[in-house]
Design a protein around this motif. Sequence first.
Motif, mmCIF file in Angstrom:
data_model
loop_
_atom_site.group_PDB
_atom_site.id
_atom_site.type_symbol
_atom_site.label_atom_id
_atom_site.label_comp_id
_atom_site.label_asym_id
_atom_site.label_seq_id
_atom_site.Cartn_x
_atom_site.Cartn_y
_atom_site.Cartn_z
ATOM 1 N N THR A 292 0.420 -3.361 -5.958
ATOM 2 C CA THR A 292 0.687 -2.105 -5.261
ATOM 3 C C THR A 292 -0.536 -1.222 -5.432
ATOM 4 O OG1 THR A 292 3.077 -2.214 -5.597
ATOM 5 C CG2 THR A 292 2.132 -0.039 -5.149
ATOM 6 N N ILE A 293 -1.105 -0.747 -4.322
ATOM 7 C CA ILE A 293 -2.350 0.015 -4.348
ATOM 8 C C ILE A 293 -2.120 1.391 -3.746
ATOM 9 C CG2 ILE A 293 -4.773 0.065 -3.629
ATOM 10 C CD1 ILE A 293 -4.621 -2.975 -3.264
ATOM 11 N N ASP A 294 -2.479 2.422 -4.489
ATOM 12 C CA ASP A 294 -2.383 3.792 -3.988
ATOM 13 C C ASP A 294 -3.709 4.183 -3.343
ATOM 14 O OD1 ASP A 294 0.163 3.972 -4.965
ATOM 15 O OD2 ASP A 294 -0.358 5.151 -6.731
ATOM 16 N N VAL A 295 -3.654 4.744 -2.134
ATOM 17 C CA VAL A 295 -4.852 5.152 -1.403
ATOM 18 C C VAL A 295 -4.701 6.614 -0.995
ATOM 19 C CG1 VAL A 295 -6.439 4.587 0.470
ATOM 20 C CG2 VAL A 295 -4.957 2.799 -0.482
ATOM 21 N N GLU A 296 -5.644 7.448 -1.440
ATOM 22 C CA GLU A 296 -5.579 8.885 -1.189
ATOM 23 C C GLU A 296 -6.951 9.401 -0.772
ATOM 24 O OE1 GLU A 296 -3.029 11.004 -4.346
ATOM 25 O OE2 GLU A 296 -3.741 9.184 -5.357
ATOM 26 N N LEU B 221 0.833 -1.202 0.000
ATOM 27 C CA LEU B 221 0.000 0.000 0.000
ATOM 28 C C LEU B 221 0.864 1.247 0.000
ATOM 29 C CD1 LEU B 221 -2.806 -0.678 2.652
ATOM 30 C CD2 LEU B 221 -2.992 -0.849 0.172
ATOM 31 N N ARG B 222 0.460 2.203 -0.824
ATOM 32 C CA ARG B 222 1.054 3.540 -0.753
ATOM 33 C C ARG B 222 -0.080 4.461 -0.308
ATOM 34 N NH1 ARG B 222 4.362 6.125 -4.950
ATOM 35 N NH2 ARG B 222 2.411 6.148 -6.133
ATOM 36 N N VAL B 223 0.004 4.917 0.954
ATOM 37 C CA VAL B 223 -1.092 5.641 1.593
ATOM 38 C C VAL B 223 -0.715 7.095 1.840
ATOM 39 C CG1 VAL B 223 -2.684 5.678 3.554
ATOM 40 C CG2 VAL B 223 -1.788 3.490 2.716
#
Length: 249
Positions: free
Chosen positions: A96-100, A5-7
């Motif tokens: 890989t999941i981006d969460v914004e 995760l890229r948070v």
Amino acid sequence: MDIRLRVWRQAGPSDKGRMVTYDVKDISPDASFLEMLDVLNERLIVDGDEPIAFDHDCREGICGMCGMMINGVAHGPLKATTTCQLHMRHFNDGDTIDVEPWRAAAFPVVRDLVVDRSAFDSIIQAGGYITAPTGTAPDAHATPVPKVDADAAFEAATCIGCGACVAACPNGSAMLFTAAKVGHLGLLPQGQPERDSRVVGMVAAQDEAGFGGCTNAGECTTVCPKGIPLTLIGRLNSDYRKAATGRRG
């Protein structure tokens, strides 16, 4: 499943904010996206780190609290689905999941993935109500409502105010939200007394709150978890012109 995760982490409104990478291991494919974040937060707490702040409440796709951008899409890759109803089986092991958070001037970031959506409240307060006498309730069949109007009103009333439409719109417009709230009352007999003042007041409140203008890009309907149709914006525009020019009838 093992997920990277890229948070977005932001300590407060004045903080610059940044993307932080976390590796989350041994996640069940049957876990919801929010349950996966719960697992990550439990591990962060054990390690003495600050947990990721995110909004949630009913976790049943009703309250609209769970909004966030997942890989650049409001609520994630599935149509007509809130974040709390999105499950990890719709991702692949090793992704890989981006969460914004929502990105809109009218939705300032409070912390991490939490934004202030009180601007929606100001729109509702400007006209999202009806005046009706108190006392004995009338019989259900006292005021017939054509089925086509009842169906359209119910469709508009399914809006949960999550803000995905604003986050997806290139202009940061809240027109789909406003149109849904204007439309579901304007289609029913009970909503007629304030029909003109409602649309004028709610559009003015929308503009005052800092939302952008609508250019009919249609991104709002694409990500709406309840499938609110773009035709409601056309209905709002028609109502607004009639109210502004006094040509109702």
